[in-house]
Structures are given as C-alpha cells and as structure tokens.
Design a protein around this motif. Structure first.
Motif, PDB file in Angstrom:
ATOM      1  N   PHE A 156       6.027  -3.371  -3.490  1.00 37.30           N
ATOM      2  CA  PHE A 156       5.706  -1.962  -3.671  1.00 37.30           C
ATOM      3  C   PHE A 156       6.929  -1.070  -3.516  1.00 37.30           C
ATOM      4  CE2 PHE A 156       1.278  -2.989  -3.726  1.00 37.30           C
ATOM      5  CZ  PHE A 156       0.679  -1.925  -4.375  1.00 37.30           C
ATOM      6  N   ASP A 174       2.413  -4.921  -0.242  1.00 39.58           N
ATOM      7  CA  ASP A 174       2.868  -3.691   0.417  1.00 39.58           C
ATOM      8  C   ASP A 174       3.404  -4.072   1.787  1.00 39.58           C
ATOM      9  OD1 ASP A 174       3.323  -1.039   1.122  1.00 39.58           O
ATOM     10  OD2 ASP A 174       1.257  -0.758   1.815  1.00 39.58           O
ATOM     11  N   VAL A 203      -1.532   2.269  -5.538  1.00 37.38           N
ATOM     12  CA  VAL A 203      -2.100   0.929  -5.689  1.00 37.38           C
ATOM     13  C   VAL A 203      -2.882   0.829  -6.986  1.00 37.38           C
ATOM     14  CG1 VAL A 203      -3.818  -0.681  -4.754  1.00 37.38           C
ATOM     15  CG2 VAL A 203      -2.159   0.408  -3.227  1.00 37.38           C
ATOM     16  N   THR A 210      -3.347  -9.368  -3.800  1.00 38.70           N
ATOM     17  CA  THR A 210      -2.759  -8.193  -3.155  1.00 38.70           C
ATOM     18  C   THR A 210      -2.717  -8.371  -1.643  1.00 38.70           C
ATOM     19  OG1 THR A 210      -4.919  -7.080  -3.111  1.00 38.70           O
ATOM     20  CG2 THR A 210      -3.468  -6.596  -4.979  1.00 38.70           C
ATOM     21  N   PHE A 219      -1.901  -5.940   1.769  1.00 37.47           N
ATOM     22  CA  PHE A 219      -1.662  -4.576   2.231  1.00 37.47           C
ATOM     23  C   PHE A 219      -1.534  -4.508   3.748  1.00 37.47           C
ATOM     24  CE2 PHE A 219      -4.154  -4.094  -1.733  1.00 37.47           C
ATOM     25  CZ  PHE A 219      -3.182  -3.451  -2.489  1.00 37.47           C
ATOM     26  N   ASN A 224      -6.842   0.569   0.210  1.00 38.77           N
ATOM     27  CA  ASN A 224      -5.954   0.030  -0.814  1.00 38.77           C
ATOM     28  C   ASN A 224      -6.526  -1.244  -1.427  1.00 38.77           C
ATOM     29  OD1 ASN A 224      -4.075   2.068  -0.566  1.00 38.77           O
ATOM     30  ND2 ASN A 224      -2.737   0.935   0.807  1.00 38.77           N
ATOM     31  N   ALA A 237      -7.528  -1.760  -5.272  1.00 34.77           N
ATOM     32  CA  ALA A 237      -6.905  -2.863  -6.016  1.00 34.77           C
ATOM     33  C   ALA A 237      -7.962  -3.660  -6.766  1.00 34.77           C
ATOM     34  CB  ALA A 237      -6.134  -3.768  -5.058  1.00 34.77           C
TER      35      ALA A 237
END
Length: 385
Positions: free
Chosen positions: A240, A266, A276, A293, A295, A305, A309
């Motif tokens: 990110f 992230d 996102v 993903t 986070f 997030n 996503a």
C-alpha cells in the motif's frame, strides 16, 4: 538456514535478505478466458503462461507492460507505466457490484504467523497444535504458519501441524528465494505464501533489489513450487506504500507466470477504506488469479478495510484471533464475522461454527496472557440458533 547474508528473525513478516499467498481451487491455469467478477479475462492476459519471462522482464525494465485497459472497450493495450498510479479509476469504467460474493470468500487465519509477532506471544509446539485444531474446528479455510526456515522449532511445528489431517489448508510464509521454498515444500504444506518488500523504502533499506530482480526470483520460485503441486501466492510487503503502477505490472506478470493468488498488504496500517476499495478494484481488473488482503489495525480500520476489499473483489482475507499481531495487530477474526453476518447470515453460519469462537478467543487470550477486550465484537449466542 540463517547465514550472515540471509538472517532470520522472529519477526518473519518483515522482508529479510532476499525475502518477498493462494487458492484458485485448481482452476487457475484455465481461467484466462473466464469471466471473473464481471470482467472478461480474454482481454487481460494475452501471452501464454508457458512462455519465458525474459520478454516480460525486459518490458518491466523498460517501464512498459501489458495491463488491461480500464476503458469501456475492454481491450488490452501496451501502456507506458513509468508514471505512478494516481489512486483514481478511469471515469468511463463500468462500476463493480457493491455486494459481496461470499461464495468465493476465504479466511486465512494467521494467528500462528502474524499472531506470533504480538508483544506477549510465543507459541510452543504443543500450543500451536492446540490452536490449529481449534481454528480448524471453527472452520477457517486456511491456517498460516510462520517461515519454516526461521528455526528448527518453526519447521518441526509446521511438519507436525501438516500431519494432523485437518480440513483447513495449511500454508506457510516464505521469502522470495529458493532456499525458503525448498524447506517449505519439504514440510508437506498445501500452500505457500511468498512475499518480498515492494515499497521504495524496503527496496532501498531491506533487500536492496529492484522490480526486475523481484520478477526474476518470483518466476524461479513459482515454477519450483508449482512443479511440486503446491499452490503459491505472491505478495508485495508494504504494497500500500508502493508505487501502485509498478505493483500492477509485477502482479500482472506473476499472474501470467502461474501464481494462484496475489496479495496486497497494508503493512504500515495506514490505508483508508476508500483507498482499499480503489486499489483492490483496480487490481481485480488487472489479474485473473485470486486476491488476498492483509490489513494492520493501527488506525482502527482493519475490519472496515477487509469488508471494502471483499466488496471490491478480494477473495481471501487475513485474520488473527482477537486481532493479535505486530503493533496494534490485524483484522480480527471475530470482528470480521460480526461484520459479515448481516451480509449473508445463513452462509456465514453454515460455513463457520461461530459458537466455537468464544472458546477460541479465550484459548488464545490465555496463551498470550491478555484479557478478552471489554469492547470485543458482540455476537450474542441467540444469533447462532
């Protein structure tokens, strides 16, 4: 094994030495011409996966690469990607459906990998086995383990969990190098999560390699892992905070090379839900493989997030029990469940045994020496009836 040039540390999510996740249910190789989340894959990847990566690497070095057009024509074009991704999507794109397709959703629980980076966490082998069994009873789709090359204890624990015969798929983290890949394959894992730092900060101060090097190493490792019938994810650590245009080029390449999943992380914990949504949607239009993903919760946005996503087209979400992990931790397993129940209550309750969540949370809280938070996600038992 650790060497002076390839050190191992307890914090295995950090890129070290030459360091850099995945399920497509076995269909990845034939997915180029399929329709994934509303976009025609025949326009995404034109070169065959069996082709050499030499020409692809040359395009990366020159700053140009085939990526799917974001215009309504849907045609792939040779783009000059020397300019960074701006964080916006072309105004004439067709909006994606805002609903979440939970039939393609998978939980990758990283309590036994990311969770080990929590300040008071250190799991011995017996505790890892107990946690793995409890996660399997709950119904997580994947259990992620730490880098087997980190220590003999990590490798032995990985082998022991693989021998439990759990329904959950067992995967482990590795750096983007062949030594880690060979050790991981030998443990008997079902999947491998490969990663390397892609932000300018990590490229400059961690491994010192450029995107062309990453692409070449990814090609080598992907071919080796796939030759042993093990699925593999490729992820950019701190992606990110990376040049997103470069991420799109690199991920488009590793998708074509046969990665089952690409990951966007992230790592610093500062991503916003809008960011996102934009980046995952753009990535979804760029690759045909699955998207994972990861986070961190430094700003309290990890669950939000993860939800955004999924709406944008991600297929796999990293979680930990109680959200434990480095610094403020990552997306909480219970928090994500509480968020998803209103979306499709029947599917979630059929897929996961939420009545086992309380035991799982208290088990982990006891092992790491913390209390279950007073503001833990609320899911009354009557919801499970």
């Amino acid at each position: 094994m650790a060497t002076a040039n390839n050190p191992i540390s307890h914090h295995t999510s950090h890129t070290i030495g030459n360091g850099a996740s995945s399920s497509n249910n076995g269909s990845h190789g034939d997915s180029q011409n399929s329709n994934v989340n509303g976009h025609n894959q025949s326009h995404v990847l034109e070169a065959p996966r069996t082709s050499s990566a030499v020409d692809d690497l040359d395009l990366i070095i020159k700053g140009a690469y085939y990526v799917p057009s974001l215009c309504s024509s849907g045609e792939s074009v040779l783009c000059d990607t020397s300019n960074s991704y701006t964080g916006t999507i072309a105004s004439d794109t067709t909006p994606m459906c805002s609903s979440i397709n939970l039939s393609t959703f998978n939980i990758i629980d990283s309590t036994l990998r990311e969770g080990e980076q929590f300040a008071t966490a250190y799991f011995n082998t017996a505790q890892k086995l107990e946690i793995a069994k409890a996660l399997n009873d709950f119904g997580v789709d994947y259990i992620e383990l730490t880098l087997p090359a980190a220590s003999e204890q990590s490798r032995a624990a990985c082998e022991a969990i693989c021998k439990l015969g759990l329904k959950a798929k067992i995967l482990c983290h590795i750096r983007c190098n062949m030594d880690d890949a060979k050790i991981a394959v030998q443990t008997g894992v079902d999947r491998i999560n490969m990663r390397i730092g892609t932000s300018s900060r990590l490229m400059a101060h961690s491994h010192g390699k450029d995107m062309a090097f990453m692409a070449a190493k990814a090609d080598e490792v992907i071919k080796y892992v796939k030759s042993h019938n093990v699925e593999i994810r490729f992820s950019g650590e701190d992606s990110f905070h990376s040049d997103f245009g470069e991420i799109l080029k690199l991920y488009s390449l590793v998708d074509r090379l046969g990665a089952d999943r690409v990951g966007i992380a992230d790592t610093g914990g500062g991503a916003t839900p809008m960011e996102v949504s934009e980046k995952v949607e753009t990535l979804r239009r760029t690759v045909s493989c699955d998207i994972e993903t990861h986070f961190h919760d430094d700003t309290g946005c990890a669950v939000a997030n993860a939800f955004l996503a999924l709406e944008a087209g991600a297929t796999h979400i990293d979680t930990t029990v109680l959200g434990i992990g480095e610094r403020n931790g990552i997306t909480s397993l219970g928090g994500l469940m509480a968020c998803l129940i209103p979306t499709d209550r029947t599917l979630i309750l059929n897929k996961y045994k939420l009545e086992k969540l309380r035991f799982l949370e208290h088990l982990n809280a006891g092992i790491v020496g913390v209390e279950v938070p007073f503001n833990n996600s609320v899911m009354p038992l009557q919801q499970f009836d």
